[in-house]
Design an enzyme around this catalytic site. Structure first.
Site, PDB file in Angstrom:
ATOM      1  N   SER A 150       0.826  -1.219   0.000  1.00  0.00           N
ATOM      2  CA  SER A 150       0.000   0.000   0.000  1.00  0.00           C
ATOM      3  C   SER A 150       0.859   1.267   0.000  1.00  0.00           C
ATOM      4  O   SER A 150       1.940   1.301   0.574  1.00  0.00           O
ATOM      5  CB  SER A 150      -0.882  -0.013   1.254  1.00  0.00           C
ATOM      6  N   TYR A 173      -1.651   5.888  -4.363  1.00  0.00           N
ATOM      7  CA  TYR A 173      -2.606   6.986  -4.236  1.00  0.00           C
ATOM      8  C   TYR A 173      -1.935   8.197  -4.846  1.00  0.00           C
ATOM      9  O   TYR A 173      -0.856   8.605  -4.402  1.00  0.00           O
ATOM     10  CB  TYR A 173      -2.930   7.253  -2.766  1.00  0.00           C
ATOM     11  N   THR A 199      -5.135   3.356  -7.269  1.00  0.00           N
ATOM     12  CA  THR A 199      -6.478   3.247  -6.699  1.00  0.00           C
ATOM     13  C   THR A 199      -7.302   4.451  -7.136  1.00  0.00           C
ATOM     14  O   THR A 199      -6.893   5.604  -6.933  1.00  0.00           O
ATOM     15  CB  THR A 199      -6.390   3.125  -5.159  1.00  0.00           C
ATOM     16  N   LYS A 256      -7.333   0.205  -9.878  1.00  0.00           N
ATOM     17  CA  LYS A 256      -7.996  -0.560  -8.808  1.00  0.00           C
ATOM     18  C   LYS A 256      -9.205   0.219  -8.311  1.00  0.00           C
ATOM     19  O   LYS A 256      -9.067   1.381  -7.912  1.00  0.00           O
ATOM     20  CB  LYS A 256      -7.017  -0.789  -7.657  1.00  0.00           C
ATOM     21  N   HIS A 280     -13.338  -1.616  -2.437  1.00  0.00           N
ATOM     22  CA  HIS A 280     -12.516  -1.207  -1.291  1.00  0.00           C
ATOM     23  C   HIS A 280     -13.022  -1.883  -0.021  1.00  0.00           C
ATOM     24  O   HIS A 280     -12.985  -1.309   1.065  1.00  0.00           O
ATOM     25  CB  HIS A 280     -12.549   0.329  -1.144  1.00  0.00           C
TER      26      HIS A 280
END
Ligand code: FNR
Length: 383
Positions: A150, A173, A199, A256, A280
């Site tokens: 992540s 992100y 994402t 995603k 999510h």
């Protein structure tokens, strides 16, 4: 034979008798290297399925960390629906086919995986276990799979890549500061990450009431180095950024968080290398449908032009089979990895993955499917 897989094999033979276990399945259960070393105090033998980890994790985590992982957005309808939708799909087995040899392998961007099950990106692993992302990487590697790190990792990629023996991907992100974003992408690539998953379902955070109630915040000794000084984002992320991101890197870019077939088409038109159907884990927009419900129409639109992955509520081997039958090339698992990490560090992560891999093999054998390629919609019971 190493510990965690031996326990799995023991529990299976206790249930069904060793003679019923196809030899290939047995050898696959035996295969792999364990991260549970002799003398480790962790006894994971009582963990039989993925739900056992969630039950046990509650007493092992701080309330704040548990609520962070276990919660969804608002009334958590989507969290429930992810499970309900998978549970209500019935299977249509075929008998008297030869399932002595199972081929569970899948290839993603040139890398061959033993099973179509990956570790989804989840944030803040150091609040779940002191070894944090290093333990996750060790566990995922011991289970021979890809770990998607992540953007909210609490360990730098260069440290994670030192311990990972199987590929890492990086979840991105996009930040207002596009130069910073580009730098993060290029660092991930330079550290050996094999794909970037951007994402796209989080222009703002969800109404995470349970997190609000426990006043979730990171402990002072934990930080997320790629997400520092996170103020309100002003520059919207749009399809133009997806095109731009691909100019920043040579490795494949996946989007995603797709639930809508038209967005899947736009993603392909933007040149992405893969799509992840995701809600999510119900943490953002409550009352969107279960991902398994969204998957078939996206699969029809994508029509195998790019690899299609799915996550959301995958807890059983039969869930993996259903996702593949409805058009996914592979699935990712999120919460169970966090709970496995909390219960047993690297060994807990490995065990979560081993159980799922093993259950998937059983699901294939018991529906009469000996290879991934043979799993199609005929395995789904139609009224
Ligand atoms: C997530 N997820 C997530 N997704 C992402 O793109 N970046 C992130 O940092 C996180 N963080 C995160 C934390 C926690 C605790 C959870 C549970 C989830 C979503 C994740 O990647 C994935 O989409 C879901 O977790 C899959 O559903 P299940 O398997 O958790 O039901």
């Amino acid at each position: 034979m190493e510990q965690s897989r031996r326990n799995l094999l023991k529990s299976f033979t206790a249930l069904a008798g060793a003679s019923l276990l196809p030899s290939e399945v047995q050898s696959q259960i035996k295969a792999g290297s364990s991260v549970l070393k002799k003398g480790d105090p962790i006894d994971l033998s009582e963990f039989i399925n993925l739900y056992d980890f969630e039950k046990s994790a509650e007493s092992k985590m701080t309330k704040m960390a548990f609520e962070y992982v276990a919660s969804g957005a608002a009334d958590e309808f989507t969290v429930k629906w992810n499970r309900q939708a998978l549970d209500t799909i019935k299977l249509n087995p075929t008998v008297l086919t030869d399932v002595t040899k199972l081929d569970t392998k899948v290839s993603l961007f040139g890398h061959q995986l033993s099973h179509p099950i990956l570790v989804a990106p989840t944030a803040f692993h150091k609040i779940m276990h002191p070894d944090g992302e290093l333990a996750t990487a060790r566990g995922a590697s011991a289970a021979s799979t890809i770990y998607v790190v992540s953007s909210f990792t609490t360990t730098r990629i260069e440290e994670i890549s030192k311990v990972a023996t199987h590929p890492l991907w990086f979840q991105l992100y996009v930040r207002d500061d596009r130069a910073f974003t580009k730098d993060v992408v290029q660092k991930a690539e330079a550290q050996g990450c094999k794909a970037i998953c951007v994402t796209v379902d989080t222009p703002v955070g969800g109404a995470r009431n349970r997190q609000q109630r426990v006043k979730f915040k990171l402990p002072d000794n934990v930080n997320a180095p790629y997400m520092v000084s996170l103020g309100p984002q002003k520059n919207p992320l749009t399809w133009k950024d997806i095109e731009w991101l691909q100019t920043c890197t040579k490795i494949p870019l996946l989007v995603k968080g797709i639930l809508n077939p038209d967005d899947a088409e736009k993603a392909i038109q933007s040149g992405v290398s893969g799509i992840i159907v995701s809600n999510h884990s119900g943490r953002n927009l409550d009352t969107v449908p279960a991902t398994i419900e969204a998957l078939p129409r996206i699969a029809a639109k994508v029509n195998k032009r790019v690899p299609l992955l799915m996550d959301g509520g995958i807890r059983r081997g039969t869930d993996v089979l259903k996702a593949i039958a409805l058009g996914a090339n592979a699935v990712l698992v999120g919460k169970p990895i966090c709970f496995g990490l909390a219960c047993g560090g690297a060994a807990g992560v490995e065990k979560v993955l081993s159980i799922l891999q093993y259950e998937f093999e059983l699901a294939m054998a018991l529906t009469g499917k000996s290879s991934i390629a043979s799993i199609d919609s005929s395995v789904i019971w139609k009224q």
